[in-house]
Enzyme design. Structure first.
Site, PDB file in Angstrom:
ATOM      1  N   HIS A   1     -51.549 -54.022  27.632  1.00  0.00           N
ATOM      2  CA  HIS A   1     -52.536 -54.378  26.689  1.00  0.00           C
ATOM      3  C   HIS A   1     -53.858 -53.746  26.868  1.00  0.00           C
ATOM      4  CE1 HIS A   1     -50.204 -58.433  26.189  1.00  0.00           C
ATOM      5  NE2 HIS A   1     -49.590 -57.279  25.745  1.00  0.00           N
TER       6      HIS A   1
ATOM      7  N   GLU B   1     -56.849 -54.350  27.344  1.00  0.00           N
ATOM      8  CA  GLU B   1     -57.739 -54.734  28.608  1.00  0.00           C
ATOM      9  C   GLU B   1     -57.272 -54.071  29.815  1.00  0.00           C
ATOM     10  OE1 GLU B   1     -56.172 -56.802  26.618  1.00  0.00           O
ATOM     11  OE2 GLU B   1     -56.856 -58.796  26.565  1.00  0.00           O
TER      12      GLU B   1
ATOM     13  N   CYS C   1     -54.546 -62.519  26.959  1.00  0.00           N
ATOM     14  CA  CYS C   1     -53.486 -63.230  27.169  1.00  0.00           C
ATOM     15  C   CYS C   1     -53.328 -64.050  28.354  1.00  0.00           C
ATOM     16  CB  CYS C   1     -52.138 -62.455  26.838  1.00  0.00           C
ATOM     17  SG  CYS C   1     -51.799 -61.209  28.194  1.00  0.00           S
TER      18      CYS C   1
ATOM     19  N   CYS D   1     -53.303 -60.621  30.949  1.00  0.00           N
ATOM     20  CA  CYS D   1     -54.495 -59.860  30.887  1.00  0.00           C
ATOM     21  C   CYS D   1     -55.557 -60.732  31.979  1.00  0.00           C
ATOM     22  CB  CYS D   1     -54.995 -59.664  29.724  1.00  0.00           C
ATOM     23  SG  CYS D   1     -53.816 -58.257  29.094  1.00  0.00           S
TER      24      CYS D   1
ATOM     25  N   ARG E   1     -37.004 -45.214  18.521  1.00  0.00           N
ATOM     26  CA  ARG E   1     -36.078 -45.818  19.248  1.00  0.00           C
ATOM     27  C   ARG E   1     -36.279 -46.477  20.433  1.00  0.00           C
ATOM     28  NH1 ARG E   1     -30.822 -41.787  17.773  1.00  0.00           N
ATOM     29  NH2 ARG E   1     -30.838 -42.281  15.509  1.00  0.00           N
TER      30      ARG E   1
ATOM     31  N   THR F   1     -22.870 -45.386   7.000  1.00  0.00           N
ATOM     32  CA  THR F   1     -23.572 -44.369   7.985  1.00  0.00           C
ATOM     33  C   THR F   1     -22.604 -43.977   9.102  1.00  0.00           C
ATOM     34  OG1 THR F   1     -25.678 -45.334   7.387  1.00  0.00           O
ATOM     35  CG2 THR F   1     -25.540 -44.108   9.485  1.00  0.00           C
TER      36      THR F   1
ATOM     37  N   ASP G   1     -21.593 -40.191   8.938  1.00  0.00           N
ATOM     38  CA  ASP G   1     -22.315 -39.200   9.987  1.00  0.00           C
ATOM     39  C   ASP G   1     -21.919 -39.479  11.347  1.00  0.00           C
ATOM     40  OD1 ASP G   1     -23.974 -39.014   7.729  1.00  0.00           O
ATOM     41  OD2 ASP G   1     -25.860 -39.986   8.380  1.00  0.00           O
TER      42      ASP G   1
ATOM     43  N   LEU H   1     -26.939 -43.043  17.742  1.00  0.00           N
ATOM     44  CA  LEU H   1     -27.870 -44.149  17.770  1.00  0.00           C
ATOM     45  C   LEU H   1     -28.515 -44.233  19.337  1.00  0.00           C
ATOM     46  CD1 LEU H   1     -26.365 -46.647  15.344  1.00  0.00           C
ATOM     47  CD2 LEU H   1     -28.177 -44.937  15.018  1.00  0.00           C
TER      48      LEU H   1
HETATM   49  N1  LIG Z   1     -31.561 -40.142   5.033  1.00  0.00           N
HETATM   50  C1  LIG Z   1     -31.504 -41.151   5.824  1.00  0.00           C
HETATM   51  O1  LIG Z   1     -32.504 -41.565   6.622  1.00  0.00           O
HETATM   52  C2  LIG Z   1     -30.003 -41.880   6.095  1.00  0.00           C
HETATM   53  C3  LIG Z   1     -29.918 -42.985   6.978  1.00  0.00           C
HETATM   54  C4  LIG Z   1     -28.304 -43.313   7.033  1.00  0.00           C
HETATM   55  C5  LIG Z   1     -27.596 -42.655   6.266  1.00  0.00           C
HETATM   56  N2  LIG Z   1     -27.798 -41.765   5.592  1.00  0.00           N
HETATM   57  C6  LIG Z   1     -26.509 -41.489   4.719  1.00  0.00           C
HETATM   58  O2  LIG Z   1     -26.182 -42.602   4.000  1.00  0.00           O
HETATM   59  C7  LIG Z   1     -25.003 -42.423   3.722  1.00  0.00           C
HETATM   60  C8  LIG Z   1     -24.059 -43.522   3.815  1.00  0.00           C
HETATM   61  O3  LIG Z   1     -24.643 -44.499   2.783  1.00  0.00           O
HETATM   62  P1  LIG Z   1     -24.054 -46.034   2.744  1.00  0.00           P
HETATM   63  O4  LIG Z   1     -24.997 -46.475   1.732  1.00  0.00           O
HETATM   64  O5  LIG Z   1     -22.651 -46.079   2.856  1.00  0.00           O
HETATM   65  O6  LIG Z   1     -24.231 -46.667   4.353  1.00  0.00           O
HETATM   66  P2  LIG Z   1     -24.867 -47.910   4.893  1.00  0.00           P
HETATM   67  O7  LIG Z   1     -25.660 -48.484   4.041  1.00  0.00           O
HETATM   68  O8  LIG Z   1     -25.348 -47.367   6.300  1.00  0.00           O
HETATM   69  O9  LIG Z   1     -23.530 -48.702   4.914  1.00  0.00           O
HETATM   70  C9  LIG Z   1     -23.100 -49.289   3.813  1.00  0.00           C
HETATM   71  C10 LIG Z   1     -22.100 -50.441   4.180  1.00  0.00           C
HETATM   72  O10 LIG Z   1     -22.675 -51.441   5.127  1.00  0.00           O
HETATM   73  C11 LIG Z   1     -21.673 -52.612   4.914  1.00  0.00           C
HETATM   74  N3  LIG Z   1     -22.449 -53.527   4.804  1.00  0.00           N
HETATM   75  C12 LIG Z   1     -22.185 -54.953   5.667  1.00  0.00           C
HETATM   76  N4  LIG Z   1     -23.124 -55.891   5.309  1.00  0.00           N
HETATM   77  C13 LIG Z   1     -23.834 -55.237   4.205  1.00  0.00           C
HETATM   78  C14 LIG Z   1     -24.670 -55.858   3.487  1.00  0.00           C
HETATM   79  N5  LIG Z   1     -25.300 -57.183   3.656  1.00  0.00           N
HETATM   80  N6  LIG Z   1     -25.259 -55.267   2.502  1.00  0.00           N
HETATM   81  C15 LIG Z   1     -24.929 -53.993   2.325  1.00  0.00           C
HETATM   82  N7  LIG Z   1     -23.993 -53.227   3.060  1.00  0.00           N
HETATM   83  C16 LIG Z   1     -23.431 -53.980   4.040  1.00  0.00           C
HETATM   84  C17 LIG Z   1     -20.934 -52.162   3.703  1.00  0.00           C
HETATM   85  O11 LIG Z   1     -19.429 -52.110   4.155  1.00  0.00           O
HETATM   86  P3  LIG Z   1     -18.332 -53.042   4.362  1.00  0.00           P
HETATM   87  O12 LIG Z   1     -18.471 -53.912   3.160  1.00  0.00           O
HETATM   88  O13 LIG Z   1     -17.145 -52.554   4.788  1.00  0.00           O
HETATM   89  O14 LIG Z   1     -18.978 -53.813   5.444  1.00  0.00           O
HETATM   90  C18 LIG Z   1     -21.523 -51.162   3.023  1.00  0.00           C
HETATM   91  O15 LIG Z   1     -20.623 -50.233   2.151  1.00  0.00           O
HETATM   92  C19 LIG Z   1     -24.430 -41.053   4.344  1.00  0.00           C
HETATM   93  O16 LIG Z   1     -24.378 -39.930   3.404  1.00  0.00           O
HETATM   94  C20 LIG Z   1     -25.667 -40.976   5.404  1.00  0.00           C
HETATM   95  O17 LIG Z   1     -25.686 -39.523   5.752  1.00  0.00           O
HETATM   96  C21 LIG Z   1     -29.002 -41.317   5.346  1.00  0.00           C
END
Ligand SMILES: NC(=O)c1ccc[n+]([C@@H]2O[C@H](COP(=O)([O-])OP(=O)(O)OC[C@H]3O[C@@H](n4cnc5c(N)ncnc54)[C@H](OP(=O)(O)O)[C@@H]3O)[C@@H](O)[C@H]2O)c1
Length: 385
Positions: free
Chosen positions: A60, A62, A89, A98, A205, A217, A221, A225
């Site tokens: 913090h 302080e 705190c 603190c 992170r 994702t 990808d 993480l």
């Molecule tokens: N530029 C960036 O910062 C970044 C970061 C991450 C990923 N990406 C890119 O994003 C692409 C993937 O996109 P995406 O849209 O498929 O990935 P996503 O948003 O990570 O995953 C989507 C999946 O999450 C599941 N899900 C579970 N609960 C959900 C809810 N309440 N609402 C929505 N989805 C839910 C669904 O699959 P189920 O129905 O099977 O559960 C849905 O198809 C990749 O090409 C990756 O490289 C980019």
């Protein structure tokens, strides 16, 4: 609360509080949902040292100011006053109270700019200081929480305390057209951000309790993480995959042992009731904990329940690192408190753009800056103000 202002008049103390409050705000995106706080140690009316709360879970203001004073040329017995923008705190949180640090330093008078907004703590720190013989002066109006830390007022507001959910930071990278995936021939079709921005992701992170992503994702990808150089942490964030039908491959990199200098938190997969038992077992064998969450329209996981589960698992500051599908649902559900948007100088791209959401978004206290070749915008979302 009274204090004889021997060395500084109210006006000078007020302007010191105001300048500490303003400087403390520079760390708003690093500390939220914690408050921005600044402190100074004085000797004979002169500022010996200043300190700020600059990282979530970190020391913090302080304590930082007292440590800086220790490193100064002014010996401890000459420190007479500690000025701090928010009531110190009095209870053990991620760091020791603190109040104890102030008493241990032998400070005889404390000037405070705002009381703690939490009714359970409000005034307690000041009373403990007074009981220990410290002169306390409450000088309100110069470092008001409404100005210095509006996000903290929301975080401690009745309605949020009654229905608690973690503070969510959504971080995403986009191309110049607002797409989250680059053209196939750029960054192996995956990476958008510069090396400098990727390094910042590691720092982020290291300062959250959990990371949340969607199965899309993981499938596209295969991310780890984890926390790795240039950041490091002994308490890596827990990793959560939202995966209604358990499509996560058991050989995903998430389940691999972290390499040297890398750390990864436990992996939890959230699925819908009725998910395939064989996949469930395979994922558990791979090292995941698998939990059921209620569904929304029998399609996706219900995000409010996900948030509640995260809270009950002790996660307070959560990073959402996901693709456009889950990200949009979080944003449109009003469940994101803070955004970090990295725009890279890349033309075109693939997938959905969130430009329409951004155009409508009401951003609070935004900050634009450069990071390597990228432009970074950070902001709080007004849905929570
Ligand atoms: N530029 C960036 O910062 C970044 C970061 C991450 C990923 N990406 C890119 O994003 C692409 C993937 O996109 P995406 O849209 O498929 O990935 P996503 O948003 O990570 O995953 C989507 C999946 O999450 C599941 N899900 C579970 N609960 C959900 C809810 N309440 N609402 C929505 N989805 C839910 C669904 O699959 P189920 O129905 O099977 O559960 C849905 O198809 C990749 O090409 C990756 O490289 C980019």
């Amino acid at each position: 609360m009274n204090m004889t202002l021997h060395t500084l008049d109210q006006e000078a103390l007020g302007s010191l509080l105001a300048s500490l409050g303003k400087a403390a705000q520079d760390y708003r995106f690093e500390v939220a949902p914690n408050p921005c706080v600044g402190a100074a140690v004085l000797s004979g009316g002169q500022v010996v040292a200043q300190g700020f709360h600059s990282a979530y879970g970190g020391p913090h203001a302080e304590v930082v100011a007292l440590e800086a004073a220790e490193a100064s040329e002014v010996p401890r017995h000459l420190w007479d006053t500690l000025v701090v923008t928010l009531e110190p705190c009095s209870t053990q949180g991620k760091t020791p109270p603190c109040v104890e640090a102030i008493l241990a330093a032998g400070i005889r008078s404390v000037v405070v700019g705002s009381l703690d907004p939490n009714p359970r703590h409000r005034g307690r720190g000041l009373r403990l200081l007074q009981a220990a013989g410290v002169t306390v002066h409450l000088l309100e109006g110069f470092s008001r929480l409404e100005d210095v830390s509006p996000h903290f007022l929301r975080w401690t507001a009745d309605e949020r305390v009654r229905r608690p959910r973690p503070w969510v930071i959504a971080k995403w990278a986009q191309t110049m057209t607002g797409q989250l995936s680059p053209p196939a021939d750029v960054g192996l079709g995956r990476t958008i951000s510069s090396i400098e921005s990727l390094a910042e992701v590691q720092e982020l992170r290291a300062n959250v309790d959990a990371i949340v992503t969607g199965v899309g994702t993981v499938l596209h990808d295969d991310p780890r993480l984890t926390v790795r150089a240039p950041a490091s942490t002994d308490t890596p964030p827990a990793r959560y995959i939202l995966d209604a039908w358990l499509r996560t491959p058991p050989d995903a990199r998430l389940f691999q042992e972290p390499g040297p200098g890398e750390s990864g938190g436990p992996v939890t997969i959230l699925c819908l009731p009725g998910s395939n038992a064989v996949r469930w077992r395979a994922l558990e064998e791979a090292g995941a904990r698998v939990l059921r969450v209620r569904g929304e329209d029998r399609l996706h996981l219900r995000l409010l329940d996900v948030q509640q589960l995260l809270w009950l698992n002790g996660h307070r500051r959560v990073l959402l690192e996901t693709g456009p599908t889950l990200l949009r649902n979080y944003l449109e559900g009003g469940l994101v408190d803070q955004i970090k948007l990295v725009t890279a100088p890349i033309r075109g791209g693939r997938g959905e753009s969130l430009a329409d959401w951004l155009q409508e978004a009401r951003l609070k206290q935004p900050r634009m800056r450069e990071c390597g070749a990228d432009s970074v915008m950070e902001a709080f979302l007004s849905v929570n103000f």
